[in-house]
Design a protein around this motif. Structure first.
Motif, PDB file in Angstrom:
ATOM      1  N   THR A   4       0.827  -1.200   0.000  1.00  0.00           N
ATOM      2  CA  THR A   4       0.000   0.000   0.000  1.00  0.00           C
ATOM      3  C   THR A   4       0.863   1.252   0.000  1.00  0.00           C
ATOM      4  N   ALA A   5       1.913   1.270   0.814  1.00  0.00           N
ATOM      5  CA  ALA A   5       2.762   2.457   0.950  1.00  0.00           C
ATOM      6  C   ALA A   5       3.653   2.689  -0.264  1.00  0.00           C
ATOM      7  N   VAL A   6       4.168   1.618  -0.857  1.00  0.00           N
ATOM      8  CA  VAL A   6       5.131   1.750  -1.952  1.00  0.00           C
ATOM      9  C   VAL A   6       4.460   1.678  -3.316  1.00  0.00           C
ATOM     10  N   LEU A  98      13.937  -6.831   4.697  1.00  0.00           N
ATOM     11  CA  LEU A  98      14.521  -6.251   3.487  1.00  0.00           C
ATOM     12  C   LEU A  98      13.383  -5.936   2.543  1.00  0.00           C
ATOM     13  N   LEU A  99      13.404  -4.755   2.016  1.00  0.00           N
ATOM     14  CA  LEU A  99      12.413  -4.324   1.043  1.00  0.00           C
ATOM     15  C   LEU A  99      13.183  -3.937  -0.206  1.00  0.00           C
ATOM     16  N   THR A 100      12.796  -4.492  -1.349  1.00  0.00           N
ATOM     17  CA  THR A 100      13.412  -4.087  -2.613  1.00  0.00           C
ATOM     18  C   THR A 100      12.336  -3.409  -3.454  1.00  0.00           C
ATOM     19  N   ALA A 101      12.742  -2.368  -4.133  1.00  0.00           N
ATOM     20  CA  ALA A 101      11.783  -1.609  -4.937  1.00  0.00           C
ATOM     21  C   ALA A 101      12.490  -0.903  -6.076  1.00  0.00           C
ATOM     22  N   GLU A 102      11.696  -0.475  -7.032  1.00  0.00           N
ATOM     23  CA  GLU A 102      12.185   0.340  -8.128  1.00  0.00           C
ATOM     24  C   GLU A 102      12.026   1.793  -7.733  1.00  0.00           C
ATOM     25  N   ASP A 103      12.043   2.687  -8.677  1.00  0.00           N
ATOM     26  CA  ASP A 103      11.975   4.130  -8.436  1.00  0.00           C
ATOM     27  C   ASP A 103      11.024   4.494  -7.305  1.00  0.00           C
ATOM     28  N   LEU A 104      11.567   5.224  -6.334  1.00  0.00           N
ATOM     29  CA  LEU A 104      10.764   5.682  -5.209  1.00  0.00           C
ATOM     30  C   LEU A 104      11.443   6.883  -4.589  1.00  0.00           C
ATOM     31  N   ASP A 105      10.674   7.841  -4.185  1.00  0.00           N
ATOM     32  CA  ASP A 105      11.181   9.045  -3.542  1.00  0.00           C
ATOM     33  C   ASP A 105      11.844   8.698  -2.206  1.00  0.00           C
ATOM     34  N   VAL A 106      12.957   9.323  -1.918  1.00  0.00           N
ATOM     35  CA  VAL A 106      13.708   9.041  -0.687  1.00  0.00           C
ATOM     36  C   VAL A 106      12.870   9.311   0.561  1.00  0.00           C
ATOM     37  N   ASP A 107      12.055  10.339   0.534  1.00  0.00           N
ATOM     38  CA  ASP A 107      11.195  10.611   1.687  1.00  0.00           C
ATOM     39  C   ASP A 107      10.220   9.467   1.935  1.00  0.00           C
ATOM     40  N   ALA A 115       7.984   2.890   9.534  1.00  0.00           N
ATOM     41  CA  ALA A 115       6.814   2.044   9.782  1.00  0.00           C
ATOM     42  C   ALA A 115       7.226   0.584   9.980  1.00  0.00           C
ATOM     43  N   LEU A 116       8.150   0.094   9.146  1.00  0.00           N
ATOM     44  CA  LEU A 116       8.628  -1.277   9.283  1.00  0.00           C
ATOM     45  C   LEU A 116       9.333  -1.488  10.619  1.00  0.00           C
ATOM     46  N   ARG A 117      10.120  -0.515  11.014  1.00  0.00           N
ATOM     47  CA  ARG A 117      10.813  -0.599  12.305  1.00  0.00           C
ATOM     48  C   ARG A 117       9.787  -0.707  13.447  1.00  0.00           C
ATOM     49  N   GLY A 118       8.727   0.076  13.354  1.00  0.00           N
ATOM     50  CA  GLY A 118       7.658   0.010  14.365  1.00  0.00           C
ATOM     51  C   GLY A 118       6.991  -1.353  14.398  1.00  0.00           C
ATOM     52  N   LEU A 119       6.742  -1.922  13.215  1.00  0.00           N
ATOM     53  CA  LEU A 119       6.133  -3.257  13.147  1.00  0.00           C
ATOM     54  C   LEU A 119       7.034  -4.318  13.771  1.00  0.00           C
ATOM     55  N   LEU A 120       8.316  -4.264  13.438  1.00  0.00           N
ATOM     56  CA  LEU A 120       9.258  -5.223  14.018  1.00  0.00           C
ATOM     57  C   LEU A 120       9.349  -5.059  15.528  1.00  0.00           C
ATOM     58  N   ALA A 121       9.406  -3.829  15.998  1.00  0.00           N
ATOM     59  CA  ALA A 121       9.498  -3.581  17.439  1.00  0.00           C
ATOM     60  C   ALA A 121       8.265  -4.105  18.163  1.00  0.00           C
ATOM     61  N   THR A 122       7.099  -3.935  17.564  1.00  0.00           N
ATOM     62  CA  THR A 122       5.867  -4.424  18.169  1.00  0.00           C
ATOM     63  C   THR A 122       5.823  -5.951  18.173  1.00  0.00           C
ATOM     64  N   ALA A 123       6.225  -6.563  17.061  1.00  0.00           N
ATOM     65  CA  ALA A 123       6.147  -8.011  16.927  1.00  0.00           C
ATOM     66  C   ALA A 123       7.258  -8.747  17.670  1.00  0.00           C
ATOM     67  N   TYR A 124       8.475  -8.189  17.677  1.00  0.00           N
ATOM     68  CA  TYR A 124       9.618  -8.930  18.201  1.00  0.00           C
ATOM     69  C   TYR A 124      10.411  -8.187  19.268  1.00  0.00           C
ATOM     70  N   GLY A 125      10.099  -6.909  19.492  1.00  0.00           N
ATOM     71  CA  GLY A 125      10.887  -6.091  20.411  1.00  0.00           C
ATOM     72  C   GLY A 125      10.513  -6.356  21.802  1.00  0.00           C
TER      73      GLY A 125
END
Length: 125
Positions: A4-6, A98-107, A115-125
Motif C-alpha cells: 500500500t505504501a510503496v 529487506l524491502l526491494t523496490a524500483e523508483d521511489l522518492d527518498v522521503d 513504519a517497518l521498524r515500528g512493526l518489528l518492534a511491536t512483533a519482536y521487540g
C-alpha cells in the motif's frame, strides 16, 4: 502495509533472522512468480544484510562502512541505492526486513522504513 505504501514499485519483502529467511511478498511479474527461486536468488543479498545484527543495536562501523562514528546513536535503517532500484534494511533485535523496490522518492523510503521498524518492534521487540 508495504504494498500500500510503496505501490507498484515494490519488488519484494523478506523477513530474516541470523539463521533463516522468509519471502513475505514477491511482485507477480518477477521470477515467474516462483517464490522459492526468488528466495534462492536473494539469498546472497540477505546474507550480506545480516552483517547488521549487533548485540546492543548500536551503529557498528564494520556493518556500515569503515570510519563511521559509533556515537551516531541507535541504528534505524539502511538504504542502498542502485541504478534500477534500492534495498531498504530494517533490523530490530534479532529480526530484520529487506524491502526491494524500483523508483521511489527518498522521503517515502524513510516513511516506510520507520513504519517497518515500528512493526518489528511491536512483533519482536
Amino acid at each position: 502495509m508495504c504494498r500500500t505504501a510503496v505501490g507498484d514499485a515494490l519488488r519484494s519483502v523478506i523477513h530474516f533472522t541470523r539463521d533463516d529467511s522468509e519471502l513475505l511478498y514477491l511482485r507477480k511479474d518477477l521470477y515467474g512468480d516462483d517464490r522459492r527461486r526468488a528466495l534462492e536468488v536473494k539469498a546472497s543479498l540477505v546474507e550480506r544484510e545480516r552483517v547488521g545484527f549487533s548485540s546492543d543495536e548500536r551503529y557498528e562501523p564494520h556493518a556500515a562502512g569503515a570510519g563511521s562514528d559509533p556515537a551516531l546513536g541507535d541504528y534505524e535503517f539502511t538504504v542502498r541505492v542502485f541504478t534500477d532500484g534500492f534495498v531498504c534494511r530494517v533490523i530490530v533485535g534479532d529480526h530484520g526486513l529487506l524491502l526491494t523496490a524500483e523508483d521511489l522518492d527518498v522521503d517515502r523510503v524513510e516513511e516506510v522504513a520507520v513504519a517497518l521498524r515500528g512493526l518489528l518492534a511491536t512483533a519482536y521487540g
